[in-house]
Motif scaffolding. Structure first.
Motif, PDB file in Angstrom:
ATOM      1  N   LEU A 167       0.827  -1.206   0.000  1.00 11.75           N
ATOM      2  CA  LEU A 167       0.000   0.000   0.000  1.00 11.75           C
ATOM      3  C   LEU A 167       0.864   1.261   0.000  1.00 11.75           C
ATOM      4  O   LEU A 167       0.529   2.252  -0.658  1.00 11.75           O
ATOM      5  CB  LEU A 167      -0.941   0.004   1.213  1.00 11.75           C
ATOM      6  N   THR A 168       1.972   1.222   0.719  1.00  4.92           N
ATOM      7  CA  THR A 168       2.875   2.371   0.752  1.00  4.92           C
ATOM      8  C   THR A 168       3.478   2.617  -0.624  1.00  4.92           C
ATOM      9  O   THR A 168       3.540   3.763  -1.098  1.00  4.92           O
ATOM     10  CB  THR A 168       3.988   2.145   1.802  1.00  4.92           C
ATOM     11  N   ILE A 169       3.901   1.558  -1.297  1.00  3.77           N
ATOM     12  CA  ILE A 169       4.441   1.687  -2.659  1.00  3.77           C
ATOM     13  C   ILE A 169       3.370   2.239  -3.596  1.00  3.77           C
ATOM     14  O   ILE A 169       3.650   3.105  -4.433  1.00  3.77           O
ATOM     15  CB  ILE A 169       4.988   0.333  -3.149  1.00  3.77           C
ATOM     16  N   PHE A 170       2.156   1.769  -3.438  1.00  8.59           N
ATOM     17  CA  PHE A 170       1.055   2.263  -4.266  1.00  8.59           C
ATOM     18  C   PHE A 170       0.852   3.768  -4.049  1.00  8.59           C
ATOM     19  O   PHE A 170       0.666   4.522  -5.009  1.00  8.59           O
ATOM     20  CB  PHE A 170      -0.218   1.476  -3.955  1.00  8.59           C
ATOM     21  N   LEU A 171       0.912   4.207  -2.801  1.00 11.02           N
ATOM     22  CA  LEU A 171       0.792   5.640  -2.526  1.00 11.02           C
ATOM     23  C   LEU A 171       1.946   6.430  -3.131  1.00 11.02           C
ATOM     24  O   LEU A 171       1.761   7.545  -3.622  1.00 11.02           O
ATOM     25  CB  LEU A 171       0.726   5.892  -1.019  1.00 11.02           C
ATOM     26  N   LEU A 172       3.135   5.861  -3.121  1.00 12.56           N
ATOM     27  CA  LEU A 172       4.304   6.536  -3.707  1.00 12.56           C
ATOM     28  C   LEU A 172       4.180   6.696  -5.217  1.00 12.56           C
ATOM     29  O   LEU A 172       4.739   7.624  -5.794  1.00 12.56           O
ATOM     30  CB  LEU A 172       5.587   5.765  -3.375  1.00 12.56           C
ATOM     31  N   GLN A 173       3.435   5.833  -5.869  1.00 10.87           N
ATOM     32  CA  GLN A 173       3.278   5.896  -7.324  1.00 10.87           C
ATOM     33  C   GLN A 173       2.367   7.037  -7.771  1.00 10.87           C
ATOM     34  O   GLN A 173       2.393   7.423  -8.942  1.00 10.87           O
ATOM     35  CB  GLN A 173       2.759   4.555  -7.857  1.00 10.87           C
TER      36      GLN A 173
END
Length: 124
Positions: A79-85
């Protein structure tokens, strides 16, 4: 690292500045990676002592989410990686951030839940 994860996700929820949110996501992802390594090492004796109870209670060992700590950590990282995208709408970002916060809190609760019982021979 658990405290850092909670701190970063709490700050993320309260922050509307895109640059600061990206920085917080980066810090959270780094903390989750450190936690990943920590989850693979044996527990030190002082933590075993804090996670040990005298009497076993059936519901005392697992949180309401029936998955292991490493899987919860992986969900939080994803989820954190998704937010970073930055590919989601502001509404979706708010929902994902809320879900991430809830999963981080479940992870913290799970890792602090007693999982050992005192026996005559020590703990098990």
């Amino acid at each position: 690292m658990l405290h850092a994860c909670q701190h970063y996700v709490d700050a993320l929820i309260e922050n509307d500045d895109n640059t600061e949110r990206m920085a917080l996501c980066g810090r959270l992802l780094a903390a989750l990676e450190v936690l990943k390594a920590a989850l693979k090492t044996p527990l030190p004796a002082h933590l075993i002592g804090r996670l040990t109870v005298d009497v076993a209670e059936p519901d005392n060992y697992r949180g309401p989410f029936s998955t292991d700590s490493e899987t919860l950590r992986e969900y939080c990282s994803a989820l954190t990686i998704f937010l970073l995208q930055r590919q989601q709408s502001p509404e979706q970002e708010e929902q994902i951030t809320g879900l991430l916060s809830e999963l981080i809190n479940l992870l913290v609760e799970d890792l602090k839940t007693p999982r050992f019982v005192h026996t005559d021979g020590g703990w098990q």
